[in-house]
Design an enzyme around this catalytic site. Structure first.
Site, PDB file in Angstrom:
ATOM      1  N   GLY A  16       0.835  -1.210   0.000  1.00 13.21           N
ATOM      2  CA  GLY A  16       0.000   0.000   0.000  1.00 13.21           C
ATOM      3  C   GLY A  16       0.861   1.246   0.000  1.00 13.21           C
ATOM      4  N   TYR A 148      -7.955  -0.704  18.028  1.00 16.08           N
ATOM      5  CA  TYR A 148      -9.065  -1.655  18.218  1.00 16.08           C
ATOM      6  C   TYR A 148      -8.647  -3.098  17.894  1.00 16.08           C
ATOM      7  CZ  TYR A 148     -10.277  -0.660  13.242  1.00 16.08           C
ATOM      8  OH  TYR A 148     -10.264  -0.489  11.882  1.00 16.08           O
TER       9      TYR A 148
HETATM   10  C1  HXC Z   1     -20.922  -2.832   2.709  1.00 15.29           C
HETATM   11  C2  HXC Z   1     -19.330  -3.160   1.058  1.00 15.29           C
HETATM   12  C3  HXC Z   1     -18.881  -1.811   1.201  1.00 15.29           C
HETATM   13  C4  HXC Z   1     -19.552  -0.994   2.172  1.00 15.29           C
HETATM   14  C5  HXC Z   1     -17.691  -2.785  -0.344  1.00 15.29           C
HETATM   15  N1  HXC Z   1     -18.571  -3.695   0.108  1.00 15.29           N
HETATM   16  N2  HXC Z   1     -17.847  -1.622   0.316  1.00 15.29           N
HETATM   17  N3  HXC Z   1     -20.321  -3.652   1.804  1.00 15.29           N
HETATM   18  N4  HXC Z   1     -20.543  -1.540   2.907  1.00 15.29           N
HETATM   19  N5  HXC Z   1     -19.187   0.289   2.367  1.00 15.29           N
HETATM   20  C6  HXC Z   1     -18.731  -5.052  -0.382  1.00 15.29           C
HETATM   21  C7  HXC Z   1     -19.106  -5.082  -1.859  1.00 15.29           C
HETATM   22  O1  HXC Z   1     -20.497  -4.895  -2.044  1.00 15.29           O
HETATM   23  C8  HXC Z   1     -18.669  -6.495  -2.241  1.00 15.29           C
HETATM   24  O2  HXC Z   1     -19.583  -7.465  -1.788  1.00 15.29           O
HETATM   25  C9  HXC Z   1     -17.423  -6.707  -1.410  1.00 15.29           C
HETATM   26  O3  HXC Z   1     -17.490  -5.762  -0.316  1.00 15.29           O
HETATM   27  C10 HXC Z   1     -16.162  -6.451  -2.176  1.00 15.29           C
HETATM   28  O4  HXC Z   1     -16.242  -5.136  -2.707  1.00 15.29           O
HETATM   29  P1  HXC Z   1     -15.381  -4.664  -3.955  1.00 15.29           P
HETATM   30  O5  HXC Z   1     -15.583  -3.213  -4.127  1.00 15.29           O
HETATM   31  O6  HXC Z   1     -15.654  -5.557  -5.125  1.00 15.29           O
HETATM   32  O7  HXC Z   1     -13.912  -5.019  -3.448  1.00 15.29           O
HETATM   33  P2  HXC Z   1     -12.553  -4.381  -3.794  1.00 15.29           P
HETATM   34  O8  HXC Z   1     -12.622  -3.563  -5.044  1.00 15.29           O
HETATM   35  O9  HXC Z   1     -11.569  -5.469  -3.734  1.00 15.29           O
HETATM   36  O10 HXC Z   1     -12.315  -3.329  -2.596  1.00 15.29           O
HETATM   37  C11 HXC Z   1     -11.909  -3.741  -1.332  1.00 15.29           C
HETATM   38  C12 HXC Z   1     -12.485  -2.804  -0.257  1.00 15.29           C
HETATM   39  C13 HXC Z   1     -12.185  -1.331  -0.620  1.00 15.29           C
HETATM   40  C14 HXC Z   1     -11.860  -3.187   1.083  1.00 15.29           C
HETATM   41  C15 HXC Z   1     -13.988  -2.988  -0.194  1.00 15.29           C
HETATM   42  O11 HXC Z   1     -12.760  -0.445   0.332  1.00 15.29           O
HETATM   43  C16 HXC Z   1     -10.734  -1.040  -0.751  1.00 15.29           C
HETATM   44  O12 HXC Z   1     -10.136  -1.277  -1.795  1.00 15.29           O
HETATM   45  N6  HXC Z   1     -10.071  -0.497   0.293  1.00 15.29           N
HETATM   46  C17 HXC Z   1      -8.620  -0.240   0.285  1.00 15.29           C
HETATM   47  C18 HXC Z   1      -8.247   1.045   0.949  1.00 15.29           C
HETATM   48  C19 HXC Z   1      -8.849   1.256   2.302  1.00 15.29           C
HETATM   49  O13 HXC Z   1      -9.813   0.633   2.692  1.00 15.29           O
HETATM   50  N7  HXC Z   1      -8.296   2.189   3.036  1.00 15.29           N
HETATM   51  C20 HXC Z   1      -8.782   2.511   4.363  1.00 15.29           C
HETATM   52  C21 HXC Z   1      -8.014   1.772   5.370  1.00 15.29           C
HETATM   53  S1  HXC Z   1      -8.301   2.538   6.886  1.00 15.29           S
HETATM   54  P3  HXC Z   1     -20.703  -8.134  -2.751  1.00 15.29           P
HETATM   55  O14 HXC Z   1     -21.321  -9.218  -1.910  1.00 15.29           O
HETATM   56  O15 HXC Z   1     -21.659  -7.023  -3.080  1.00 15.29           O
HETATM   57  O16 HXC Z   1     -19.985  -8.652  -3.946  1.00 15.29           O
HETATM   58  C22 HXC Z   1      -7.881   1.491   8.093  1.00 15.29           C
HETATM   59  C23 HXC Z   1      -7.553   2.202   9.364  1.00 15.29           C
HETATM   60  C24 HXC Z   1      -8.385   1.825  10.452  1.00 15.29           C
HETATM   61  O17 HXC Z   1      -7.816   0.330   7.979  1.00 15.29           O
HETATM   62  C25 HXC Z   1      -8.038   2.580  11.688  1.00 15.29           C
HETATM   63  C26 HXC Z   1      -8.323   4.034  11.638  1.00 15.29           C
HETATM   64  C27 HXC Z   1      -7.726   4.773  12.811  1.00 15.29           C
END
Ligand code: HXC
Length: 279
Positions: A16, A148
């Site tokens: 990342g 957490y």
């Molecule tokens: C419910 C959701 C959703 C949401 C996605 N999905 N977003 N369900 N609420 N908000 C579901 C989709 O409908 C799908 O299910 C499945 O998750 C996969 O989604 P995709 O979009 O196809 O997956 P993908 O493109 O691989 O994306 C992965 C991801 C995305 C995790 C969903 O958010 C991502 O790429 N994130 C990477 C960056 C990130 O998250 N950064 C923040 C980290 S912060 P179905 O059943 O419909 O197919 C962090 C810090 C925490 O961790 C601590 C803070 C202090």
């Protein structure tokens, strides 16, 4: 705060690393003479970041596209990176997260987050660890977790499960691999603003204020505060730290935990009333 060649010649693999905190870490590593290898799913983002950071710092950076949820791709990519030269450290920074009521999550949603946070972290750690052990080289793994990981958190349950696992891995392997010259530590950051996290975790602007200011210091973290901690834990000077998790959150999680912290809401008048009067 460091000598400018603190990380000189160290090749540091950052998952990342194209955006957010991973990009800030890559920059700080380059400023201190290290050579990041950044991985991420979006090739264009990696390429842009590498160009921007090498212009800004004059340092060396390379990149490889990789989805860490794919174990075979991890092994092939880490193998290709090793052929260009062994890495000295791995930063497990890539994460996936979003706010959701857990009962509405599909299995694919659960897998999307746990696949990155838990499986991806483990695949990367294994791929590097096996090579360090085979080559009889020292290694250093730094995993970015969250507070957490030990308190748990509502509405980000897959992330909490994954981060708890990453912390358990850190503590377990610190003991198992310590004798082989490999140390593992973790950092638990509080609110350090990034586009990726804020887009997914802050559903309303007024709630951003709550998240950003409810810690005892009343502010978010500055990226340089985190990246200096990362630099210290990557440096040889911190070689005796193994199996530790360092929290850097302004006191946020403790503020939510202490049973009588609510007394901070009392006014001076309230305190006057409950304090016994001196005779
Ligand atoms: C419910 C959701 C959703 C949401 C996605 N999905 N977003 N369900 N609420 N908000 C579901 C989709 O409908 C799908 O299910 C499945 O998750 C996969 O989604 P995709 O979009 O196809 O997956 P993908 O493109 O691989 O994306 C992965 C991801 C995305 C995790 C969903 O958010 C991502 O790429 N994130 C990477 C960056 C990130 O998250 N950064 C923040 C980290 S912060 P179905 O059943 O419909 O197919 C962090 C810090 C925490 O961790 C601590 C803070 C202090």
């Amino acid at each position: 705060m460091f000598v400018p060649d603190l990380l000189k010649g160290k090749r540091i693999l950052i998952t990342g690393g194209g955006s957010g905190l991973g990009k800030s870490m890559a920059r700080r590593i380059m400023e201190l003479g290290g050579e990041p290898v950044i991985c991420g799913r979006r090739e264009g983002v990696l390429e842009e970041t590498a160009a921007e950071l090498s212009d800004a710092t004059g340092g060396t950076i390379t990149w490889k596209p990789l989805d860490i949820r794919d174990a075979e791709a991890v092994d092939a990519t880490v193998g290709a990176i090793w052929e260009e030269g062994p890495v000295d450290a791995l930063i497990n920074n890539a994460a996936g997260n979003f706010l959701a009521r857990t009962e509405t999550l599909s299995y694919r949603a659960l897998d999307a987050v746990i696949g990155i946070v838990l499986h991806g972290t483990a695949y990367m750690t294994l791929a590097c660890g096996q090579r360090w052990i085979k080559d009889k080289r020292p290694g250093n793994v730094l995993s970015i977790v969250t507070t957490y990981a030990w308190t748990g958190s509502a509405y980000v349950v897959p992330s909490a499960m994954g981060k708890a696992g990453a912390l358990a891995m850190t503590r377990s392997l610190a003991v198992e691999w310590g004798p082989k010259g490999i140390r593992l530590n973790a950092i638990a950051p509080g609110p350090f603003p990034t586009k990726g996290a804020w887009e997914r975790l802050v559903p309303r602007d007024d709630l951003a204020d709550v998240w950003e200011t409810r810690n005892p210091l009343g502010r978010t973290g500055e990226h340089h505060e985190l990246t200096n901690l990362v630099a210290y834990l990557l440096a040889d000077q911190s070689a005796y730290i193994n199996g530790e998790v360092v929290t850097i959150d302004g006191g946020e999680w403790l503020a939510g935990a202490g049973q009588f912290n609510f007394a901070g809401m009392l006014t001076d008048e309230d305190w006057d009333e409950i304090t016994p009067k001196k005779r």
